[in-house]
Design an enzyme around this catalytic site. Structure first.
Site, PDB file in Angstrom:
ATOM      1  N   ARG A 124     -22.864  -0.738  -7.788  1.00 46.31           N
ATOM      2  CA  ARG A 124     -21.831  -0.420  -8.795  1.00 46.31           C
ATOM      3  C   ARG A 124     -21.340   1.030  -8.713  1.00 46.31           C
ATOM      4  O   ARG A 124     -20.832   1.577  -9.689  1.00 46.31           O
ATOM      5  CB  ARG A 124     -22.315  -0.753 -10.209  1.00 46.31           C
ATOM      6  CG  ARG A 124     -22.560  -2.254 -10.399  1.00 46.31           C
ATOM      7  CD  ARG A 124     -22.871  -2.591 -11.849  1.00 46.31           C
ATOM      8  NE  ARG A 124     -22.984  -4.025 -12.005  1.00 46.31           N
ATOM      9  CZ  ARG A 124     -24.126  -4.712 -11.864  1.00 46.31           C
ATOM     10  NH1 ARG A 124     -25.246  -4.070 -11.557  1.00 46.31           N
ATOM     11  NH2 ARG A 124     -24.150  -6.018 -12.007  1.00 46.31           N
ATOM     12  N   LYS A 146      -8.170   6.565  -2.833  1.00 43.93           N
ATOM     13  CA  LYS A 146      -7.801   5.163  -2.606  1.00 43.93           C
ATOM     14  C   LYS A 146      -8.746   4.567  -1.570  1.00 43.93           C
ATOM     15  O   LYS A 146      -8.923   5.140  -0.484  1.00 43.93           O
ATOM     16  CB  LYS A 146      -6.362   5.057  -2.096  1.00 43.93           C
ATOM     17  CG  LYS A 146      -5.315   5.044  -3.182  1.00 43.93           C
ATOM     18  CD  LYS A 146      -3.965   4.704  -2.563  1.00 43.93           C
ATOM     19  CE  LYS A 146      -2.875   4.610  -3.583  1.00 43.93           C
ATOM     20  NZ  LYS A 146      -1.572   4.259  -2.964  1.00 43.93           N
ATOM     21  N   GLU A 188       2.784  10.870   8.542  1.00 48.79           N
ATOM     22  CA  GLU A 188       2.456  11.185   7.154  1.00 48.79           C
ATOM     23  C   GLU A 188       2.799  12.636   6.818  1.00 48.79           C
ATOM     24  O   GLU A 188       3.202  12.944   5.696  1.00 48.79           O
ATOM     25  CB  GLU A 188       0.980  10.905   6.878  1.00 48.79           C
ATOM     26  CG  GLU A 188       0.576   9.435   7.005  1.00 48.79           C
ATOM     27  CD  GLU A 188       1.060   8.558   5.857  1.00 48.79           C
ATOM     28  OE1 GLU A 188       1.759   9.068   4.961  1.00 48.79           O
ATOM     29  OE2 GLU A 188       0.742   7.351   5.857  1.00 48.79           O
ATOM     30  N   LYS A 230      -0.377  16.479  -1.534  1.00 47.28           N
ATOM     31  CA  LYS A 230      -1.052  15.244  -1.942  1.00 47.28           C
ATOM     32  C   LYS A 230      -1.973  15.500  -3.135  1.00 47.28           C
ATOM     33  O   LYS A 230      -2.025  14.711  -4.085  1.00 47.28           O
ATOM     34  CB  LYS A 230      -1.858  14.693  -0.756  1.00 47.28           C
ATOM     35  CG  LYS A 230      -2.605  13.378  -1.022  1.00 47.28           C
ATOM     36  CD  LYS A 230      -1.671  12.197  -1.080  1.00 47.28           C
ATOM     37  CE  LYS A 230      -2.430  10.891  -1.324  1.00 47.28           C
ATOM     38  NZ  LYS A 230      -3.110  10.379  -0.120  1.00 47.28           N
ATOM     39  N   GLU A 240      -1.696   6.052  -9.715  1.00 51.98           N
ATOM     40  CA  GLU A 240      -0.386   5.586  -9.261  1.00 51.98           C
ATOM     41  C   GLU A 240       0.390   4.841 -10.345  1.00 51.98           C
ATOM     42  O   GLU A 240       0.937   3.762 -10.131  1.00 51.98           O
ATOM     43  CB  GLU A 240      -0.538   4.683  -8.024  1.00 51.98           C
ATOM     44  CG  GLU A 240       0.704   4.636  -7.151  1.00 51.98           C
ATOM     45  CD  GLU A 240       0.476   3.948  -5.822  1.00 51.98           C
ATOM     46  OE1 GLU A 240       1.107   2.908  -5.604  1.00 51.98           O
ATOM     47  OE2 GLU A 240      -0.326   4.431  -5.022  1.00 51.98           O
ATOM     48  N   ARG A 244       2.664   9.353  -8.259  1.00 50.26           N
ATOM     49  CA  ARG A 244       1.924   9.104  -7.022  1.00 50.26           C
ATOM     50  C   ARG A 244       2.612   8.054  -6.147  1.00 50.26           C
ATOM     51  O   ARG A 244       2.398   8.002  -4.938  1.00 50.26           O
ATOM     52  CB  ARG A 244       0.484   8.700  -7.327  1.00 50.26           C
ATOM     53  CG  ARG A 244      -0.361   8.586  -6.057  1.00 50.26           C
ATOM     54  CD  ARG A 244      -1.838   8.488  -6.332  1.00 50.26           C
ATOM     55  NE  ARG A 244      -2.585   8.364  -5.092  1.00 50.26           N
ATOM     56  CZ  ARG A 244      -3.902   8.359  -5.000  1.00 50.26           C
ATOM     57  NH1 ARG A 244      -4.646   8.476  -6.088  1.00 50.26           N
ATOM     58  NH2 ARG A 244      -4.502   8.246  -3.837  1.00 50.26           N
ATOM     59  N   ASN A 248       4.279   6.641  -1.211  1.00 50.22           N
ATOM     60  CA  ASN A 248       4.473   5.362  -0.540  1.00 50.22           C
ATOM     61  C   ASN A 248       5.831   5.273   0.172  1.00 50.22           C
ATOM     62  O   ASN A 248       6.235   4.186   0.591  1.00 50.22           O
ATOM     63  CB  ASN A 248       4.355   4.206  -1.549  1.00 50.22           C
ATOM     64  CG  ASN A 248       2.953   4.066  -2.092  1.00 50.22           C
ATOM     65  OD1 ASN A 248       1.976   4.120  -1.356  1.00 50.22           O
ATOM     66  ND2 ASN A 248       2.841   3.910  -3.405  1.00 50.22           N
ATOM     67  N   HIS A 251       6.378   2.902   3.064  1.00 53.20           N
ATOM     68  CA  HIS A 251       5.219   2.025   3.152  1.00 53.20           C
ATOM     69  C   HIS A 251       5.525   0.565   2.824  1.00 53.20           C
ATOM     70  O   HIS A 251       4.833  -0.328   3.305  1.00 53.20           O
ATOM     71  CB  HIS A 251       4.101   2.538   2.244  1.00 53.20           C
ATOM     72  CG  HIS A 251       3.368   3.711   2.820  1.00 53.20           C
ATOM     73  ND1 HIS A 251       4.014   4.890   3.155  1.00 53.20           N
ATOM     74  CD2 HIS A 251       2.057   3.900   3.123  1.00 53.20           C
ATOM     75  CE1 HIS A 251       3.122   5.749   3.640  1.00 53.20           C
ATOM     76  NE2 HIS A 251       1.944   5.176   3.630  1.00 53.20           N
ATOM     77  N   HIS A 255       4.214  -1.608   5.655  1.00 51.29           N
ATOM     78  CA  HIS A 255       3.120  -2.554   5.446  1.00 51.29           C
ATOM     79  C   HIS A 255       3.520  -3.976   5.846  1.00 51.29           C
ATOM     80  O   HIS A 255       2.716  -4.716   6.416  1.00 51.29           O
ATOM     81  CB  HIS A 255       2.689  -2.539   3.980  1.00 51.29           C
ATOM     82  CG  HIS A 255       1.883  -1.333   3.605  1.00 51.29           C
ATOM     83  ND1 HIS A 255       1.518  -1.046   2.315  1.00 51.29           N
ATOM     84  CD2 HIS A 255       1.372  -0.320   4.361  1.00 51.29           C
ATOM     85  CE1 HIS A 255       0.810   0.072   2.286  1.00 51.29           C
ATOM     86  NE2 HIS A 255       0.719   0.536   3.521  1.00 51.29           N
ATOM     87  N   HIS A 268      -0.634   2.747  12.116  1.00 49.96           N
ATOM     88  CA  HIS A 268      -0.102   2.847  10.754  1.00 49.96           C
ATOM     89  C   HIS A 268       1.087   3.806  10.698  1.00 49.96           C
ATOM     90  O   HIS A 268       2.134   3.487  10.106  1.00 49.96           O
ATOM     91  CB  HIS A 268      -1.207   3.323   9.804  1.00 49.96           C
ATOM     92  CG  HIS A 268      -0.753   3.545   8.407  1.00 49.96           C
ATOM     93  ND1 HIS A 268      -0.352   2.524   7.570  1.00 49.96           N
ATOM     94  CD2 HIS A 268      -0.615   4.702   7.676  1.00 49.96           C
ATOM     95  CE1 HIS A 268       0.000   3.022   6.399  1.00 49.96           C
ATOM     96  NE2 HIS A 268      -0.152   4.337   6.439  1.00 49.96           N
TER      97      HIS A 268
END
Length: 367
Positions: A124, A146, A188, A230, A240, A244, A248, A251, A255, A268
């Site tokens: 956990r 993330k 990036e 960032k 986000e 934030r 993206n 993206h 993606h 990527h």
């Protein structure tokens, strides 16, 4: 009707430092011996980084009397799935990791995502460190907490926001980085300039040759500025819910491109580069992003060795369908980050299928 209220107010500080410089890697074992994060460490990495840095790093920890084991998996996005996650968690359990143990993510973006997700969920939640070894991970994925894995048709669908205890960025590790991975990270870097800092964009334009020559001074300045951008965005919007989303940029289409090619055709950064080219055209057609600025964006991406066109044979309709499965889609409407100028972006712009198809068709190569 009876009611029992459970009061669970929290005020938890998850702040951390990003330490940047040369020759940091060799000093981490000594630091952990002086200020331990756990009773033992599970180093999670990929098979390539394990050979290059991982086994040596584990031995360095052990030489300080620190319990350290290493788990690795095949390099690449195709390993970023629930099966690999399960194998890593089972591996940590077999080694004897418990709630007092800690994880060290040693590698690129895939490693950081995988290790962070294991850390967020094992027992956990146990602490972890990020030691990125690629430019992409140094400027983007190691910062912000993330973590997650892909499903067969969706990128990063399973995951968590789980912040590391620290990030150690040793720019000398980039000496081992292949040129293709340097380009991957540059996507990036350029993205951060496009959404937040025109001066960073100009700095990359001026210093491309020095970046590819791995000039330490230039890399240090560029990596630090990216971390500042960032980090500031994450400080304002950790989960986000607003600002934030700007990170993206490119993206949504990127993606979809990765997913439709089963995460095998593009790095990527390459997919995100094409996604930025598509988003730029959408913004231009929407009347908010001037064509000269779009040309400047695409020219820099090309000069950095990044693609700005979709190869022939890839289904545009298939890509559009996949964008509707993106996490940023709301009530079936595609939401994208668009540029108003170089250095200024807006998030949450609603984009119709018709406009998206127009932009994608315009950037697809015919043969």
């Amino acid at each position: 009707m009876e009611k029992v209220h459970v009061q669970l107010e929290r005020n938890v500080d998850t702040s951390y430092d990003i330490v940047i410089g040369p020759d940091l890697f060799g000093g981490v074992p000594q630091l952990l011996s002086e200020k331990p994060l756990g009773n033992r460490y599970i180093i999670i990495t990929d098979a390539v980084v394990r050979k290059t840095f991982g086994d040596r790093f584990a031995a360095a920890l052990q030489s300080k009397g620190i319990k350290a084991d290493i788990l690795s998996f095949p390099q690449g996005e195709t390993s970023k799935n629930l099966k690999t996650y399960g194998l890593l968690a089972e591996g940590a359990y077999k080694i004897g990791a418990d709630r007092k143990s800690a994880i060290i993510a040693l590698g690129g973006g895939v490693v950081g995502d995988m290790a962070g997700f294991v850390a967020a969920t094992y027992m956990r939640g146990i602490p972890y460190l990020q030691i990125p070894t690629t430019l992409l991970a140094m400027v983007d994925s190691s910062i912000g907490g993330k973590a997650g894995v892909d499903l067969s048709k969706g990128k990063n669908i399973m995951g968590a926001f789980y912040q590391p205890k620290a990030v150690f960025i040793d720019i000398k590790l980039l000496k081992e980085l292949p040129a293709a991975q340097l380009k991957n990270g540059l996507a990036e870097v350029i993205k951060h300039g496009l959404i937040a800092d025109k001066e960073l964009f100009s700095s990359v334009q001026k210093n491309l040759k020095k970046i590819f020559a791995k000039n330490e001074g230039v890399l240090l300045d560029i990596i630090k500025r990216n971390c500042e951008i960032k980090g500031a965005i994450v400080q304002e919007d950790e989960r986000e819910q607003g600002k934030r989303a700007l990170v993206n940029y490119g993206h949504t289409v990127g993606h979809a491109l990765e997913a439709i090619t089963h995460f095998k055709k593009f790095f990527h950064g390459e997919a995100i580069s094409i996604g930025m080219a598509a988003a730029g055209r959408i913004a231009m057609h929407s009347g908010i992003f001037p064509k000269p600025s779009l040309d400047a964006q695409n020219n820099l991406l090309r000069e950095a060795g990044l693609p700005v066109q979709i190869p022939p044979g890839i289904s545009i309709d298939g890509m559009i369908e996949l964008t509707h499965q993106d996490k940023k889609t709301v009530d079936g409407a595609i939401r994208m980050v668009l540029l108003k100028s170089i250095g200024t972006a807006i998030s949450g712009a609603s984009v119709s299928d018709t406009l998206l198809k127009k932009a994608l068709s315009e950037i697809q190569m015919t043969s």
